[in-house]
Design an enzyme around this catalytic site. Structure first.
Site, short mmCIF file in Angstrom:
data_model
loop_
_atom_site.label_atom_id
_atom_site.label_comp_id
_atom_site.label_asym_id
_atom_site.label_seq_id
_atom_site.Cartn_x
_atom_site.Cartn_y
_atom_site.Cartn_z
N GLY A 12 0.79 -1.23 0.00
CA GLY A 12 0.00 0.00 0.00
C GLY A 12 0.82 1.27 0.00
N ASN A 14 1.63 3.02 -2.65
CA ASN A 14 0.96 3.95 -3.58
C ASN A 14 -0.29 4.53 -2.92
OD1 ASN A 14 2.17 4.13 -6.47
ND2 ASN A 14 2.39 1.98 -5.88
N LYS A 65 -16.84 -13.98 -8.24
CA LYS A 65 -16.32 -12.61 -8.37
C LYS A 65 -17.48 -11.62 -8.45
CE LYS A 65 -12.70 -11.77 -10.90
NZ LYS A 65 -11.59 -11.23 -11.68
N MET A 90 -4.05 -7.13 -7.15
CA MET A 90 -3.61 -8.21 -8.01
C MET A 90 -4.78 -9.13 -8.41
SD MET A 90 -0.63 -7.15 -8.27
CE MET A 90 0.55 -8.29 -8.93
N ARG A 91 -5.75 -8.53 -9.06
CA ARG A 91 -6.96 -9.27 -9.42
C ARG A 91 -7.53 -8.64 -10.69
NH1 ARG A 91 -9.56 -12.88 -6.54
NH2 ARG A 91 -7.95 -12.87 -4.93
N ASN A 107 -5.19 2.03 -13.45
CA ASN A 107 -4.27 1.07 -12.82
C ASN A 107 -2.83 1.52 -13.03
OD1 ASN A 107 -3.38 -1.43 -11.62
ND2 ASN A 107 -2.94 -2.18 -13.68
N HIS A 109 1.08 0.03 -13.34
CA HIS A 109 1.75 -1.24 -13.63
C HIS A 109 3.26 -1.01 -13.77
CE1 HIS A 109 1.98 -5.36 -15.04
NE2 HIS A 109 2.81 -4.94 -15.97
C1 GAR Z 1 3.25 -1.47 -7.47
O1 GAR Z 1 4.62 -1.49 -7.76
C2 GAR Z 1 2.43 -1.66 -8.71
O2 GAR Z 1 3.04 -1.16 -9.85
C3 GAR Z 1 2.28 -3.14 -8.79
O3 GAR Z 1 2.13 -3.56 -7.45
C4 GAR Z 1 2.89 -2.70 -6.62
C5 GAR Z 1 2.07 -2.33 -5.40
O4 GAR Z 1 2.86 -1.67 -4.47
N1 GAR Z 1 1.15 -3.51 -9.59
C6 GAR Z 1 1.12 -4.55 -10.41
O5 GAR Z 1 2.03 -5.34 -10.52
C7 GAR Z 1 -0.18 -4.69 -11.17
N2 GAR Z 1 -0.07 -5.69 -12.20
P1 GAR Z 1 2.22 -0.93 -3.24
O6 GAR Z 1 1.24 -1.91 -2.57
O7 GAR Z 1 3.37 -0.61 -2.35
O8 GAR Z 1 1.52 0.30 -3.74
#
Ligand code: GAR
Length: 186
Positions: A12, A14, A65, A90-91, A107, A109
């Site tokens: 979390g 972000n 879902k 991640m879903r 989103n 990525h």
């Molecule tokens: C982030 O780095 C994001 O880019 C990635 O998960 C991480 C979450 O970090 N997302 C993916 O891989 C989506 N396919 P966080 O929980 O510290 O924000």
């Protein structure tokens, strides 16, 4: 003041960056809901610390879902959410959520899409010997990481340590996500 929901599955960071940008007044917005499909995730603890409403659920407790997404849509509606920001959720977003909030879900990525869609993007890029990495923010549609790109930022790295790529990438993510949300809300 705009209302945002963040969806996460992990640390979390972000989510935290977005909340802090709201608190600083950098975003004319408020994070009104965190949705997390892993009740033990650190993101959930962060939501409690910030005093943000949190829907932490275990997908296994639902028959489908559609069932848990219906509940999420109800919560988003009730909170008056205008923009949904997936931040390490991640879903794959299903038809119920897309039906109700399609065009309002973004989103982040950790790759320069359309390269390295899906899980373990950084690890796979490192295995490939990639030299230019990056972060992408895109609209979410029914495809996996395939919606239209809104923003991208690249960085160079010539090594074989995925952890280091994650570290560099996350610093970029936190800034780029806030900047992009700001532009969308304006
Ligand atoms: C982030 O780095 C994001 O880019 C990635 O998960 C991480 C979450 O970090 N997302 C993916 O891989 C989506 N396919 P966080 O929980 O510290 O924000």
């Amino acid at each position: 003041m705009h209302k945002i929901a963040v969806f996460a599955s992990g640390t979390g960071t972000n989510f935290e960056a977005i909340v802090e940008a709201c608190n600083r007044g950098e975003l004319d917005a408020e994070v009104v809901l965190l949705v997390c499909d892993k009740p033990q995730a650190a993101a959930v603890e962060k939501a409690h610390r910030f005093g943000i409403e949190c829907f932490a659920f275990n997908p296994k407790d639902y028959a489908s879902k559609e069932e848990f997404e219906s509940q999420i849509v109800e919560l988003l509606d009730r909170a008056g959410v205008e923009l949904v920001c997936l931040a390490g959720y991640m879903r794959i977003v299903g038809s119920v959520l897309l039906g109700a909030y399609g065009g309002r879900i973004i989103n982040i990525h950790p790759s320069l899409l359309p390269a390295f869609m899906g899980a373990r993007a950084v690890e796979r890029a490192v295995e490939y010997g990639v030299k230019v990495y990056g972060i992408t923010i895109h609209w979410v549609d029914q495809t996996l990481d395939g919606g239209k790109i809104i923003a991208q930022r690249a960085f160079e790295y010539d090594g074989n340590d995925p952890e280091q790529v994650h570290r560099i990438g996350q610093q970029i993510e936190h800034k780029l996500y806030v900047e992009t949300i700001k532009k969308i809300l304006e």
